[in-house]
Scaffold this active site. Sequence first.
Site, short mmCIF file in Angstrom:
data_model
loop_
_atom_site.label_atom_id
_atom_site.label_comp_id
_atom_site.label_asym_id
_atom_site.label_seq_id
_atom_site.Cartn_x
_atom_site.Cartn_y
_atom_site.Cartn_z
CE LYS A 78 -2.55 -0.70 3.56
NZ LYS A 78 -1.89 -2.13 4.10
NE ARG A 153 -7.18 1.62 11.39
CZ ARG A 153 -5.88 1.04 10.88
NH1 ARG A 153 -5.89 -0.38 10.91
NH2 ARG A 153 -4.90 2.03 10.57
NE ARG A 192 6.39 -1.64 5.91
CZ ARG A 192 5.29 -1.81 6.23
NH1 ARG A 192 4.40 -1.91 5.34
NH2 ARG A 192 5.03 -1.88 7.52
NE ARG A 235 4.98 0.62 10.81
CZ ARG A 235 3.52 0.69 10.24
NH1 ARG A 235 2.95 0.82 9.11
NH2 ARG A 235 2.67 0.01 11.10
NE ARG A 246 1.56 -4.24 11.46
CZ ARG A 246 2.56 -3.73 10.94
NH1 ARG A 246 3.87 -3.89 11.67
NH2 ARG A 246 2.58 -2.96 9.93
#
Length: 533
Positions: A78, A153, A192, A235, A246
């Site tokens: 995303k 969500r 990432r 992150r 998650r």
Amino acid sequence: MGTGAFSGFSAFVRQSEPAELEAALGSVLPAERQRLAKALEVVNTDGVVSVERQVSISAASVDNRIIFILCGPSGAGKGTLAPQMVARLGLPEISTGDMLRAAITDGTELGLQAKSVMDAGGLVSDDLVFRLVKDRIQAFDCRHGFILDGFPRTVPQAKLFDEMLAKTNEKVTMVVELSVPDEVLPERITGRWIHTGSGRSYHVKFNPPISLKEGAEPSPETMKDDLTHEPLMRRTDDTEEVLKKRLEKYHCDGGTVPILTYYRSAGIVRQVDASQSREDVWLSLEDLIMPFVASRKIMIIFGPPGGGKGTHGPKIASLLAIPQLSTGDMLRAAVAAGTAVGLEAKSVMASGGLVSDDLVMNIIKDRIKERDCRGGFLLDGFPRTVPQAQSLDALLAGQNEKVSNVIALVVPDSVLTERICGRWTHKASGRSYHVKFMPPTSLKEGQEATSETMLDDLTGDPLVRRADDTEEALKTRLETYHAQTVPILSHYNKIVGEVDGQQRPLEVWSGIQAILKPALTRGAGRARPGSKS
């Protein structure tokens, strides 16, 4: 509408040109439509007919706001794809995280409420998030639509959102699901890196920044944003342990998968296989969104030798998600592919002749039909003469298109000698370096610039110097550039944006971004071929 406001509105209606009315009324948001319609009913008849026509056009465009929801598990892409969607559609991306941070920074009522909850260690409620979204989508930049990331969500949030849209006769246009097997995601997540200012996402293996040289260890010093050169960051929750939690939440009854089931009943979910290569994922997503693209972004970049095209051209292409096309590259590709025009060009060059303007135009005509040019393209090194510019205009006009922007990098001749004589390039990609102003990481302080010390940051390939990057050749090239380019800039004078190219690279880029901003906003361009203007 009060008496004073109505009086001013009536005067505006009678005095404005149709184009001005359409531009102004095109920004009307759903909540204002009914009040505006009632106001129009009592405007004197000498202005009603033309204005009603303009309002119907504007109301239709607002009724049909393009509303995308982008879904996918952590690591699905995303962060990489959302900026490309923004570039292609001209719509803002709205993420709940960004909205929360902005509201807190701005000290809004909702922001202060959210800060109070988070400072106490609590979770921001669905109601508060929903109110943030409701306020945000009424902003001016959302008048043509928006792309939601991270909202809704839950299914209750989705239902509440749909009910809100229904009050203004709107609904979600499409839900894009980025589908990736769970077992693929740990490698994606743990590699990432993020640019905090823009949200641009990189990966040490699948999508490395140019700054990460092959074999180098990822760190804030080696992982830098391609556009701003600012350090990237990781992150703290991009770990396998956190990812597992998650993903459980993503798949559970209160997570995202049930939302996809909810919207599938409306027939608006479209799935993209996000386990493909980065290029193929984008092309698959682009297939879905192209029917909603208003116009192709057709750009031209001009600049003298050493003016900075090699540095900033790729950045423009990246920002707008369009290919950079040079006549040399197109000619070589056509010859290599053995196309009809490529074979013709090969025959001309083999006999020692110069490729004619007509042949160059045919090569361009073929190239801009290719799949990667659906959203537009950036021309570099063409047109070189006014007749070529006129031929390009005629080609585009035949498709109901025209050049959107011309960017001219302006650098005094006196500055260019040092730039040109210190320039090195990566032959395969066209990336440009300079021994003083933009050295590759391989050139250590005090070293002499050689093919052994000048290596491409991304591939490690040796860089090369052009044979004509000399003071003597530069003088001739500048004379030719000024003689040919100034008339072309006059030809396109209404859409030329000049940037002072002798500034620092980041300042030059800021100037270019200011010119490109309208190109990233929906409604700035002409209709695509076959669409209604």
